[in-house]
Enzyme design. Structure first.
Site, PDB file in Angstrom:
ATOM      1  N   CYS A 106       0.714  -0.619   0.372  1.00  0.00           N
ATOM      2  CA  CYS A 106      -0.253   0.057   0.420  1.00  0.00           C
ATOM      3  C   CYS A 106       0.393   1.520  -0.152  1.00  0.00           C
ATOM      4  O   CYS A 106       1.599   1.476   0.598  1.00  0.00           O
ATOM      5  CB  CYS A 106      -0.803  -0.176   1.372  1.00  0.00           C
ATOM      6  N   HIS A 148      -9.036  -4.135  -2.325  1.00  0.00           N
ATOM      7  CA  HIS A 148      -7.871  -3.227  -1.758  1.00  0.00           C
ATOM      8  C   HIS A 148      -8.024  -1.751  -1.956  1.00  0.00           C
ATOM      9  O   HIS A 148      -8.318  -1.186  -0.372  1.00  0.00           O
ATOM     10  CB  HIS A 148      -6.569  -3.229  -2.210  1.00  0.00           C
ATOM     11  N   GLU A 149      -8.455  -0.815  -2.993  1.00  0.00           N
ATOM     12  CA  GLU A 149      -9.004  -0.367  -2.385  1.00  0.00           C
ATOM     13  C   GLU A 149     -10.394   0.621  -1.616  1.00  0.00           C
ATOM     14  O   GLU A 149     -10.726   1.520  -1.346  1.00  0.00           O
ATOM     15  CB  GLU A 149      -9.509   0.791  -4.476  1.00  0.00           C
ATOM     16  N   HIS A 152     -10.406   0.819   1.667  1.00  0.00           N
ATOM     17  CA  HIS A 152      -9.644   2.681   2.239  1.00  0.00           C
ATOM     18  C   HIS A 152     -10.687   3.485   2.087  1.00  0.00           C
ATOM     19  O   HIS A 152     -10.503   3.876   2.901  1.00  0.00           O
ATOM     20  CB  HIS A 152      -8.877   3.194   0.917  1.00  0.00           C
TER      21      HIS A 152
END
Length: 192
Positions: A106, A148-149, A152
């Site tokens: 990341c 993954h994003e 966030h």
């Protein structure tokens, strides 16, 4: 303009982000800057919290993973040639398939890479940069980058998916990152 990337320990990385509408101030420039920032830091995705914006926005480009992949690895991922796009107000409809491990990193947590288990496919409801609505299913490496994003914009980080003992062993490195004691070749901002 290349934006500084927010480092681990910054509160914005732990907030669930807000949906926006098409009159969000400076949205077009923000998206352009996020693309530029992502490519300048050799990322394949970047989310708004990583550039200090608490909004449900991320961009990904998994096409570059396939462009740089060894021929031996190409058969491992069903989503070739990848996907490049903008995701605004994304919400997961469902995740399917088996869990599979892949080593993730990341931009907000530099120099740390760990194996993370995620589902093979994800179906998302989102709007693109023109506020056209999509419901689309992604799989393979593209699904992984999206998940993954997506984490966030939900206030989560990839390290939340690793075993507690492993996180404990990473504590010193994580503390060093939040204190700015890390060398990277892109701009970062650290928690005060």
């Amino acid at each position: 303009m290349i934006l500084p990337i927010v480092a681990y320990g910054s509160p914005v990385l732990r907030k669930v982000c807000d949906d926006i509408n098409n009159d969000y101030p400076g949205l077009e420039k923000l998206i352009t800057d996020m693309w530029e920032t992502m490519y300048a830091s050799n990322g394949v995705g970047i989310a708004a919290p990583q550039v200090n914006k608490n909004i449900r926005l991320f961009v990904i480009d998994s096409e570059q993973i396939f462009k740089n992949m060894d021929e031996d690895d190409e058969d491992d991922y069903p989503d070739e040639p990848g996907f490049k796009g903008v995701f605004i107000n994304a919400h997961i409809a469902e995740q399917n398939g088996n869990e599979w491990l892949y080593t993730e990193g990341c931009l907000s947590i530099p120099k740390i890479r760990e194996d993370v288990s995620r589902k093979e496919s994800v179906t998302l409801s989102y709007v693109d940069e023109n506020f056209v609505h999509h419901t689309k299913t992604f799989n393979g490496i593209t699904a992984r980058v999206i998940l993954h994003e997506y984490d966030h914009i939900e206030g989560k980080l990839f390290i939340d998916h690793i075993k507690p003992l492993k996180r404990t062993l990473l504590k010193r490195k994580l503390d060093d990152i939040s204190r700015g004691k890390v060398q990277v070749d892109y701009r970062m901002v650290f928690p005060k």
